[in-house]
Design an enzyme around this catalytic site. Sequence first.
Site, mmCIF file in Angstrom:
data_model
loop_
_atom_site.group_PDB
_atom_site.id
_atom_site.type_symbol
_atom_site.label_atom_id
_atom_site.label_comp_id
_atom_site.label_asym_id
_atom_site.label_seq_id
_atom_site.Cartn_x
_atom_site.Cartn_y
_atom_site.Cartn_z
ATOM 1 C CG ASP A 11 -1.953 1.112 1.181
ATOM 2 O OD1 ASP A 11 -2.349 1.512 0.073
ATOM 3 O OD2 ASP A 11 -2.332 1.595 2.267
ATOM 4 C CE1 TYR A 53 -3.143 0.512 10.742
ATOM 5 C CE2 TYR A 53 -2.580 -1.730 10.117
ATOM 6 C CZ TYR A 53 -2.233 -0.392 10.237
ATOM 7 O OH TYR A 53 -0.989 0.028 9.853
ATOM 8 C CD GLU A 97 0.584 -6.038 7.336
ATOM 9 O OE1 GLU A 97 -0.033 -6.076 6.257
ATOM 10 O OE2 GLU A 97 0.308 -5.237 8.250
ATOM 11 C CD GLU A 99 2.136 -1.521 9.570
ATOM 12 O OE1 GLU A 99 0.931 -1.466 9.202
ATOM 13 O OE2 GLU A 99 3.054 -1.907 8.832
#
Length: 643
Positions: free
Chosen positions: A204, A501, A448, A537
């Site tokens: 991303d 998240y 990831e 994160e």
Amino acid sequence: RGLEVLRALWLFALLDAGLLLDGGMLYPRESSSREVKELSGLWVFRADRSPSRKQGFDEAWYKQRLEETGPVIDMPVPASYNDITQDPAIRDFIGWVWYERELVVPTHWIRDDTIRVVLRVGSAHYNSIVWVNGVSVTQHEGGHLPFEAEVSDVIRKDPTGSCRITTAVNNTLTLETLPPGNIQYMNDRTRYPDGFFVQSIYFDFFNYAGIHRPVLLYTTPKAYVDDITVVTNFSDNTGLVSYIVSVKGAVTAALKVTLMDKQGHCVASSNGPFGVLKVQDVKLWWPYLTHENPGYLYSMEVRLSAADGRTTYEDVYTLPVGIRTVNVTSTQFLINNKPFYFHGVNKHEDSDIRGKGLDWPLIVKDFNLLKWLGANSFRTSHYPYAEEILQMCDRHGIVVIDESPAVGIKDIRSFGNASLSHHLIVMEELVRRDKNHASVVMWSVANEPASEMPPADYYFKTVIKHTKDLDPTRPVTFISSSNFARDKGVPYVDVICINNYFSWYHDPGHLEVILIQLNTEYENWHGKYKKPIIQSEYGADAVPGVHVDPPVMFTEEYQKIVLQNYHKVFDQKRAQYLIGELIWNFADFMTTQGVTRVVGNKKGIFTRQRQPKAAAFVLKERYWRLANETGRLPLWTKYPCSL
């Protein structure tokens, strides 16, 4: 004394480790024996727009001036080429682009054949081939690490010193590159024009391309210091600097190694290619906000003298050295045997117009913001950053988790032998470049990956073991977002790094789930692996200036509350096994166009132009409070100051 012997033995073992790379990659520094000529500025540029992207090779553009091959434009170096022009085809270009720079080499470089002339590229994304005066001198795969070639013989063929450097750069990503990607051709002529294709990526951020870091010509004598490796330790108030020096161009050479403090006073010296320097009343390298004198660096001067019967060679190279140790327990991260808590950020090399190009004003601004924020650390998400940035970290005491470009390994075909072999080489290049930086305290081998896939176990076991063999003095991690029970890489790492998240990608809009889901995740991970955890994160997008109350997603209020809810769990777990928190992200950054991204990713606590959102003040208050709790701050550092 036992520690000294162990360190020296490791240095010897490093030479016999069967490395895939040959030679060192010392940062070019001027000295009495070395000169550096920087080639930053305007280069000539041409994109190969042919359907095959091979016109430049078919017509051998490197054999003539680039402007003689067709239309060219000016292009700054270092910079990404994507945002420089008004042409959308250049912004989104995939394939080979060509750069050229003409210069005149100093006369004494040509006439004196005891001088080596080396061409060095700080980084170019992704595949690169370099010619000098039409002669191929080097090629390199990988977009974030330096490469170089000796060009002495090539430039001496022209006694006038005229030198034309031509560089072809290709940003195409495949399933075997790092990061991986895939080219998809769209063959339905009822929907797409002839030759239409897209570059699919699994990460991303925007796939910026071009020559991103400085291009240099530098010199050394024919007999020269090729590489230096240092490992530091201390006992009471005595610092120990174990070193080994690699020499090339001479069968035998005399070496004098001198360690000097900031005032230029000699504090230790030795002769020979390896040894241990003992520093009395040592000044240790401490992270920012843990000591009144953070980032203390000594200077290690290496002087070489060699002769070949015709000429005597003298070479001088000076390496900054910070004396510190790093250790990990099941619940703590220790720097100099003191618990260290990461309160920092994730970043990107990303800015308006320049893309990923090295930009000193931006670098200095970012370091001022890091200090204002009270951040003591960052992770080089998701690729190695410029050497110049790590040098700043060394000087200012900013701790670094140094990450490889292995982001987006999502396809099972990217776990094959070709990918693994390339990954091992990339880790060697990374460790070779950054091994002597005191600020670098941990290696991250990937971000990831689809580590639940069957091939991932052997793949990451091999990569992590290879990295530990390269550098047994630093812990190794990779960044996980997988289910703790299925992740095949975690058993081999020293520190667990978790990205999640909650209330954003999972249960979007439901702030009330954060506390219970984050607590459950931590208990599961630590309960299974008994290793310390970093929240590597977390965060939420916020479009700057958008306010809604009660908070909704994409507002500054929502981003603030996400952070505050995470912080409640952090404060519970800090007393147990949580050793750090890194916000995603330091600043907004550009991404590929898509329906979930409005001109890039907006998870920054600063805008892309480095203006603070409301969340920046939340973190500033928290980080300075953490610094006062966990550090040893004198009164004058109660409030942040600039560089």
